[in-house]
Design a protein around this motif. Structure first.
Motif, PDB file in Angstrom:
ATOM      1  N   TYR A 121     -63.503  38.661 -31.893  1.00  0.00           N
ATOM      2  CA  TYR A 121     -62.671  37.413 -31.705  1.00  0.00           C
ATOM      3  C   TYR A 121     -63.645  36.059 -32.352  1.00  0.00           C
ATOM      4  CZ  TYR A 121     -66.042  37.134 -27.721  1.00  0.00           C
ATOM      5  OH  TYR A 121     -67.213  37.246 -26.740  1.00  0.00           O
ATOM      6  N   ARG A 275     -58.519  35.426 -32.780  1.00  0.00           N
ATOM      7  CA  ARG A 275     -58.364  35.848 -31.401  1.00  0.00           C
ATOM      8  C   ARG A 275     -59.464  35.029 -30.468  1.00  0.00           C
ATOM      9  NH1 ARG A 275     -55.431  40.594 -30.615  1.00  0.00           N
ATOM     10  NH2 ARG A 275     -55.533  39.954 -28.526  1.00  0.00           N
ATOM     11  N   ALA A 277     -61.351  34.167 -26.826  1.00  0.00           N
ATOM     12  CA  ALA A 277     -61.996  34.390 -25.374  1.00  0.00           C
ATOM     13  C   ALA A 277     -61.819  33.189 -24.538  1.00  0.00           C
ATOM     14  CB  ALA A 277     -63.247  35.087 -25.554  1.00  0.00           C
ATOM     15  N   LEU A 291     -61.700  36.238 -19.657  1.00  0.00           N
ATOM     16  CA  LEU A 291     -60.670  37.029 -20.117  1.00  0.00           C
ATOM     17  C   LEU A 291     -61.320  37.263 -21.661  1.00  0.00           C
ATOM     18  CD1 LEU A 291     -58.145  38.039 -18.923  1.00  0.00           C
ATOM     19  CD2 LEU A 291     -56.903  36.434 -20.079  1.00  0.00           C
ATOM     20  N   PRO A 293     -60.380  39.420 -25.118  1.00  0.00           N
ATOM     21  CA  PRO A 293     -59.429  40.187 -25.904  1.00  0.00           C
ATOM     22  C   PRO A 293     -59.676  41.681 -26.364  1.00  0.00           C
ATOM     23  CG  PRO A 293     -60.602  38.493 -27.289  1.00  0.00           C
ATOM     24  CD  PRO A 293     -61.042  38.446 -26.138  1.00  0.00           C
ATOM     25  N   ALA A 299     -56.309  42.821 -22.355  1.00  0.00           N
ATOM     26  CA  ALA A 299     -57.566  42.006 -22.504  1.00  0.00           C
ATOM     27  C   ALA A 299     -58.446  42.715 -21.211  1.00  0.00           C
ATOM     28  CB  ALA A 299     -57.321  40.477 -22.175  1.00  0.00           C
TER      29      ALA A 299
END
Length: 509
Positions: A121, A275, A277, A291, A293, A299
């Protein structure tokens, strides 16, 4: 530090002189007189840290000929054959920094990882649930508009990592290596100065026993270690043997973990494929929720909260649990505290639960900015919890003993640094062993190990201390001077790219 026999500290006496001094002295055979199986490095613990050390030693031409052993109570054959469907993920997931990924690539383990189950991410959004002040972490300040964003971290399941490390070790061959799976360490003691054998009085000697799943014939009763490495967790028997003290405390908090399914993004990301987080601090509920990814709109959840709240969340049916997770990223603190006290649904078969109804109504009357996609499902059996603690050993070394990973330090998970610190320990210790072998030094001597503890102790203390301060700072609820100060600090840092870059460089290793 553990007591060392005086014989181990006396000046060197050659074997022939020593045997002449004992000539005529009658000795009777006993177990302590029997020469144990001797290894250069023995590692207790077959998690990512222990396996990472063995893989690193086997990967280096300098240390590949050392005689090494690993002892693990669990069945490593199960770890070798671990497999899940592509839409299922383990709830034990870690966020690997670029430094950890580089180490795994260097020792040849990364190529054995199932990369279809990993996900890098490029951004992390963090905000305060009380004041809504926020900060975003990414490398956009150091990346040109024509380049892809650099990776902040890479998500992977711990089981995927363990399987890759085992495959890398197997690839190195079976010469000079022993892996004792399904084996416990029944005792560790200093060896003896044998009349017709080596002086092992300062060497750790381990008594091994099969757990019942392994054939006893495959396990030697006693092995001696020139260097004993404890990668055996927070309650490390190796640390107890070395008489190394730890400082720390329990947070009276639990971490809730789960594997979740997410809705599709409402707006496309830019650059495409980025992506993100998410982490929101919830002071009134006892800690942050994060959360992170995973591939395929999945997730992993890590929610730090009070013991009572953790028990409540685990008792909820799936729909109510999903509603609470969505609420935690969207609603105000009073709303969340109210929902955390709601009665549990009388039945799990209803089309909607009271928690879903409450969330739908409250979201209509709540303003919120950038939040993660809505959670739509929770993987069956993935909701679990673990206690949060802080521990730090007074030193990482003792004569012929070194500690790595959770045996040396345990920190709050809010920064996702636990596994990364362990891999950093392994990288540093393997370099120290390599240096000792290159220079003809004894790998278990304190002089050989001092560089390792000097390299890692302060670094781990700094990161663990920072996580502890953040935990305490973001557990002060309400609108007060502390909340104002942390909000002001977060806003200032978010507006100073060079400060954010400094923090990210430290976090990535």
């Amino acid at each position: 530090m553990r007591p060392i026999p005086r014989s181990a500290l006396r000046p060197y006496v050659c074997p022939s002189c020593r045997s002449s001094r004992t000539l005529g002295r009658r000795r009777f055979a006993s177990q302590s007189d029997q020469v144990p199986d001797i290894y250069d490095v023995v590692c207790v613990g077959g998690g990512p840290a222990g396996l990472g050390l063995l893989a690193a030693l086997r990967a280096s031409p300098v240390t590949s000929n050392l005689r090494v052993a690993l002892i693990e109570t669990q069945d490593l054959q199960k770890a070798r054959s671990w497999k899940l469907d592509s839409h299922q993920f383990s709830n034990r997931v870690s966020s690997l920094t670029p430094a950890s990924v580089s180490f795994l690539q260097r020792i040849g383990a990364w190529e054995h990882l199932d990369t279809d189950r990993t996900l890098p991410y490029q951004e992390m959004q963090v905000w305060d649930g009380e004041t809504d002040s926020r900060i975003s972490f990414d490398w956009s300040m150091e990346t040109s508009p024509f380049e892809d964003l650099r990776t902040v971290a890479t998500m992977t399941e711990n089981s995927n990592l363990v399987q890759a490390l085992l495959a890398r070790i197997a690839e190195s061959g079976d010469e000079n290596i022993s892996i004792f799976s399904n084996t416990t360490v029944s005792s560790i003691e200093n060896g003896a100065d044998l009349i017709e054998g080596p002086d092992l009085s300062a060497w750790p000697v381990l008594s091994l026993a099969p757990t019942g799943l392994a054939p006893s014939s495959a396990t030697p009763p006693r092995i001696a270690a020139r260097l004993l490495v404890g990668a055996d967790g927070i309650n490390s028997p190796v640390r107890r043997f070395a008489d190394i003290q730890t400082d720390g405390w329990d947070y009276n908090r639990h971490g809730i973990v789960a594997t979740l399914s997410l809705a599709d993004l409402e707006t496309p990301t830019f650059p495409v494929g980025t992506r993100t987080a998410y982490q929101r601090f919830l002071p009134s509920l006892g800690g942050p929720i994060a959360l992170l990814p995973l591939p395929g709109n999945h997730a992993t959840l890590v929610w730090s909260t009070t013991v009572e709240n953790a028990a409540y969340l685990k008792s909820l049916p799936p729909k109510a649990f999903i509603a609470m997770v969505n609420a935690a990223f969207r609603l105000s603190m009073p709303d969340l505290k109210y929902m955390m006290r709601m009665e549990q649904p009388a039945t799990t078969s209803a089309s909607e639960t009271p928690h879903e109804d409450e969330l739908s109504w409250r979201v209509q009357h709540t303003e919120f900015s950038r939040v993660p996609p809505m959670v739509t499902g929770v993987q069956e059996g993935s909701v679990a919890s673990f206690p949060l603690r802080f521990r730090h050993a007074s030193t990482y070394i003792s004569p012929r003993v070194a500690l790595v990973g959770d045996a040396a330090h345990v920190i709050h998970p809010l920064a996702g640094q636990g596994l990364n610190l362990g891999l950093g320990d392994v990288a540093s210790l393997s370099k120290s062993i390599e240096y000792s072998v290159n220079h003809g030094m004894d790998v278990g001597d304190l002089l050989s190990l001092e560089h390792y503890t000097a390299d890692r102790w302060a670094t781990n203390a700094k990161i663990g201390g920072a996580c502890d301060v953040l935990h305490k700072l973001y557990n002060v609820p309400g609108q007060n001077p502390v909340a104002w100060a942390r909000s002001f600090g977060l806003d200032v840092i978010d507006r100073l790219p060079f400060v954010k870059a400094f923090l990210m460089r430290n976090a990535e290793g």
